[in-house]
Design an enzyme around this catalytic site. Structure first.
Site, PDB file in Angstrom:
ATOM      1  N   GLN A   1      -0.411  -0.925 -12.686  1.00  9.27           N
ATOM      2  CA  GLN A   1      -0.768  -1.937 -11.678  1.00  9.27           C
ATOM      3  C   GLN A   1      -2.292  -2.003 -11.561  1.00  9.27           C
ATOM      4  OE1 GLN A   1       1.094  -1.161  -7.859  1.00  9.27           O
ATOM      5  NE2 GLN A   1       2.910  -2.343  -8.431  1.00  9.27           N
TER       6      GLN A   1
ATOM      7  N   HIS B   1       2.907   2.701  -6.311  1.00 10.68           N
ATOM      8  CA  HIS B   1       2.029   1.538  -6.443  1.00 10.68           C
ATOM      9  C   HIS B   1       0.578   2.004  -6.346  1.00 10.68           C
ATOM     10  CE1 HIS B   1       2.556   0.768  -1.786  1.00 10.68           C
ATOM     11  NE2 HIS B   1       2.430   2.029  -2.084  1.00 10.68           N
TER      12      HIS B   1
ATOM     13  N   ARG C   1       8.300   4.559 -10.922  1.00  8.56           N
ATOM     14  CA  ARG C   1       9.417   4.234 -10.029  1.00  8.56           C
ATOM     15  C   ARG C   1      10.733   4.687 -10.638  1.00  8.56           C
ATOM     16  NH1 ARG C   1       7.818  -1.722  -7.507  1.00  8.56           N
ATOM     17  NH2 ARG C   1       5.680  -1.086  -7.017  1.00  8.56           N
TER      18      ARG C   1
ATOM     19  N   TRP D   1      10.456   0.667  -2.691  1.00  9.42           N
ATOM     20  CA  TRP D   1       9.878   1.461  -3.781  1.00  9.42           C
ATOM     21  C   TRP D   1      10.773   2.659  -4.061  1.00  9.42           C
ATOM     22  CZ3 TRP D   1       6.817  -0.674   0.117  1.00  9.42           C
ATOM     23  CH2 TRP D   1       5.931  -1.673  -0.323  1.00  9.42           C
TER      24      TRP D   1
ATOM     25  N   VAL E   1       0.206  -5.792   4.941  1.00 11.51           N
ATOM     26  CA  VAL E   1      -0.546  -7.055   4.990  1.00 11.51           C
ATOM     27  C   VAL E   1       0.067  -7.979   6.029  1.00 11.51           C
ATOM     28  CG1 VAL E   1      -1.457  -7.088   2.621  1.00 11.51           C
ATOM     29  CG2 VAL E   1       0.843  -7.955   3.066  1.00 11.51           C
TER      30      VAL E   1
ATOM     31  N   ALA F   1      -5.975  -8.182  -0.092  1.00 10.96           N
ATOM     32  CA  ALA F   1      -5.628  -7.183  -1.112  1.00 10.96           C
ATOM     33  C   ALA F   1      -4.518  -7.755  -1.975  1.00 10.96           C
ATOM     34  CB  ALA F   1      -5.167  -5.886  -0.450  1.00 10.96           C
TER      35      ALA F   1
HETATM   36  C1  YSA Z   1       1.081  -6.141  -1.980  1.00 10.91           C
HETATM   37  C2  YSA Z   1       0.176  -6.480  -0.993  1.00 10.91           C
HETATM   38  C3  YSA Z   1      -1.092  -5.931  -1.067  1.00 10.91           C
HETATM   39  O1  YSA Z   1      -1.979  -6.220  -0.079  1.00 10.91           O
HETATM   40  C4  YSA Z   1      -1.469  -5.110  -2.110  1.00 10.91           C
HETATM   41  C5  YSA Z   1      -0.556  -4.780  -3.073  1.00 10.91           C
HETATM   42  C6  YSA Z   1       0.718  -5.319  -3.015  1.00 10.91           C
HETATM   43  C7  YSA Z   1       1.683  -4.960  -4.048  1.00 10.91           C
HETATM   44  C8  YSA Z   1       2.563  -3.776  -3.677  1.00 10.91           C
HETATM   45  N1  YSA Z   1       1.815  -2.539  -3.608  1.00 10.91           N
HETATM   46  C9  YSA Z   1       3.647  -3.628  -4.724  1.00 10.91           C
HETATM   47  O2  YSA Z   1       3.715  -2.642  -5.439  1.00 10.91           O
HETATM   48  N2  YSA Z   1       4.448  -4.664  -4.810  1.00 10.91           N
HETATM   49  S1  YSA Z   1       5.624  -4.808  -5.901  1.00 10.91           S
HETATM   50  O3  YSA Z   1       6.542  -3.717  -5.745  1.00 10.91           O
HETATM   51  O4  YSA Z   1       6.213  -6.097  -5.754  1.00 10.91           O
HETATM   52  O5  YSA Z   1       4.928  -4.669  -7.303  1.00 10.91           O
HETATM   53  C10 YSA Z   1       3.810  -5.464  -7.619  1.00 10.91           C
HETATM   54  C11 YSA Z   1       3.921  -6.001  -9.029  1.00 10.91           C
HETATM   55  O6  YSA Z   1       4.180  -4.945  -9.935  1.00 10.91           O
HETATM   56  C12 YSA Z   1       5.100  -6.932  -9.201  1.00 10.91           C
HETATM   57  O7  YSA Z   1       4.737  -8.227  -8.823  1.00 10.91           O
HETATM   58  C13 YSA Z   1       5.359  -6.834 -10.667  1.00 10.91           C
HETATM   59  O8  YSA Z   1       4.449  -7.632 -11.387  1.00 10.91           O
HETATM   60  C14 YSA Z   1       5.032  -5.408 -10.980  1.00 10.91           C
HETATM   61  N3  YSA Z   1       6.219  -4.560 -11.035  1.00 10.91           N
HETATM   62  C15 YSA Z   1       6.972  -4.148 -10.001  1.00 10.91           C
HETATM   63  N4  YSA Z   1       7.963  -3.332 -10.435  1.00 10.91           N
HETATM   64  C16 YSA Z   1       7.809  -3.246 -11.766  1.00 10.91           C
HETATM   65  C17 YSA Z   1       6.702  -4.024 -12.156  1.00 10.91           C
HETATM   66  N5  YSA Z   1       6.318  -4.125 -13.447  1.00 10.91           N
HETATM   67  C18 YSA Z   1       7.019  -3.449 -14.351  1.00 10.91           C
HETATM   68  N6  YSA Z   1       8.085  -2.677 -14.074  1.00 10.91           N
HETATM   69  C19 YSA Z   1       8.495  -2.537 -12.812  1.00 10.91           C
HETATM   70  N7  YSA Z   1       9.513  -1.744 -12.526  1.00 10.91           N
END
Ligand code: YSA
Length: 346
Positions: free
Chosen positions: A217, A177, A203, A156, A260, A314
């Site tokens: 999100q 997130h 981000r 992140w 997780v 989650a």
């Molecule tokens: C994972 C496990 C859990 O038990 C609960 C939540 C999560 C998700 C975790 N918190 C997370 O943020 N994962 S992630 O960085 O992969 O982002 C989740 C989703 O946000 C991605 O699958 C994507 O759909 C979206 N995303 C990520 N970066 C983004 C974005 N959408 C737009 N712009 C970006 N820069």
């Protein structure tokens, strides 16, 4: 003298009758009743008359003065009344004229999907809760098994708030997130828990067709006795089917998130190339929409929830990716560039 006064009366009243403008009426007043006016001159000449004639002429001249003054007042009043009627007449509303068009706004596509998503999860028993966008290091990372120095922090790219505490550390950040809301919610509520927590996240991101630096999100959390991975998959399949229809393909793959165990990512087949591979899906044929998994036992312990009794799943979904998949939008940057040509299509 009486004849002169009679002639003056006829002339003055005749002229006044035909006057219809303020400047004409004022000239009339000055001409007859002003300091050098015709009637004023006669009044001033009265002392020169013989006593007999003076009495009679004086009385007639004063009567004429009163008559002219009264006629003047009446004329001014009637002119004022005519003016008011004219103004009222001009501003009267013509109800037969066509109305001005009213420009109706519409809901932003993100708001539309957020409402649709909330309704689907609400129908499965989930409540909806919101939380802060400026977070502490503790909720965004530490409480989610990501202590300082942990390499997972690199997942992140964080925007830190320019504030240093007494220990010389920067404890505040723009949440990267919505997962900190899992901790905040479980600190306040005991299982059974079924909740979704939508909101903006930030981000320090290299922006491209599928990545923004500010996006939405939706976090989902279910904690209860006997919750399994099957509940996670069943809930997310049901959501995808209701939103995208029966034909869309969904893929779960193992993924890593420190909070997780086990962790997965869920992807949907690319709407542009239908799985063939293109610019939007980076030739993968799939677009990842969320990360998910079974809540880590240490996370449950941290909020005084016994992992021997309770388990939970989650997920964290990128909201813009959903309308992109649903409507075939090929660039996430369109969402927040305020271009009406884009926004008016939804
Ligand atoms: C994972 C496990 C859990 O038990 C609960 C939540 C999560 C998700 C975790 N918190 C997370 O943020 N994962 S992630 O960085 O992969 O982002 C989740 C989703 O946000 C991605 O699958 C994507 O759909 C979206 N995303 C990520 N970066 C983004 C974005 N959408 C737009 N712009 C970006 N820069």
């Amino acid at each position: 003298m009486l004849d002169t006064l009679e002639e003056l009366k006829t002339k003055a009243l005749g002229e006044l009758k035909n006057l219809n403008d303020r400047s004409g009426i004022e000239a009339w007043r000055v001409g007859y009743l002003g300091r050098k006016g015709a009637l004023t001159k006669i009044l001033r000449s009265l002392p020169e008359l013989a006593i007999e004639e003076r009495r009679e002429a004086g009385s007639a001249a004063n009567k004429l003065k009163a008559l002219l003054e009264e006629s003047l007042t009446n004329k001014q009043e009637s002119l004022k009344k005519a003016d008011i009627e004219r103004i009222m007449g001009e501003s009267r509303i013509d109800v037969s004229l066509p109305g001005y068009p009213v420009r109706l706004g519409r809901l932003h596509p993100t708001t539309q999907i957020l409402r649709e998503t909330s309704a689907i999860f609400a129908s499965m028993g989930f409540e909806v809760v919101e939380g802060p966008e400026v977070e502490t290091d503790y909720y965004n990372f530490e409480a989610l098994n990501i202590p300082r120095g942990h390499p997972a922090r690199d997942m992140w790219d964080t925007l830190w708030v320019d504030y240093t505490d007494e220990k010389g550390e920067r404890p505040m950040l723009m949440r990267t997130h919505t997962s900190p809301m899992q901790i905040r919610f479980m600190e306040r509520r005991r299982p059974p828990i079924r909740v979704i927590m939508p909101g903006k996240v930030y981000r320090y991101e290299a922006i491209d067709a599928t990545h923004e630096s500010m996006f939405y999100q939706i976090e989902g959390l279910a904690v209860d006795k006997g919750i399994t991975m099957a509940h996670l998959k069943g809930t997310l399949y049901e959501y995808a089917r209701r939103l995208f229809g029966q034909d869309r393909r969904v893929r779960f793959r193992c993924d890593y998130f420190p909070f997780v165990e086990p962790g997965v990512e869920m992807a949907i087949d690319c709407f542009i190339c239908k799985g063939e591979g293109c610019r939007v899906c980076k030739n993968e044929g799939w677009i990842e929409i969320l990360g998910a998994g079974m809540v880590h036992p240490d996370v449950l312990r941290r909020v005084d929830c016994d992992p021997e009794i309770y388990t939970g799943f989650a997920f964290g979904m990128g909201l813009e990716r959903i309308p992109m998949l649903k409507y075939g939008i090929d660039d996430i940057r369109l969402f927040y560039s305020n271009d009406l040509r884009f926004l008016e299509q939804f």
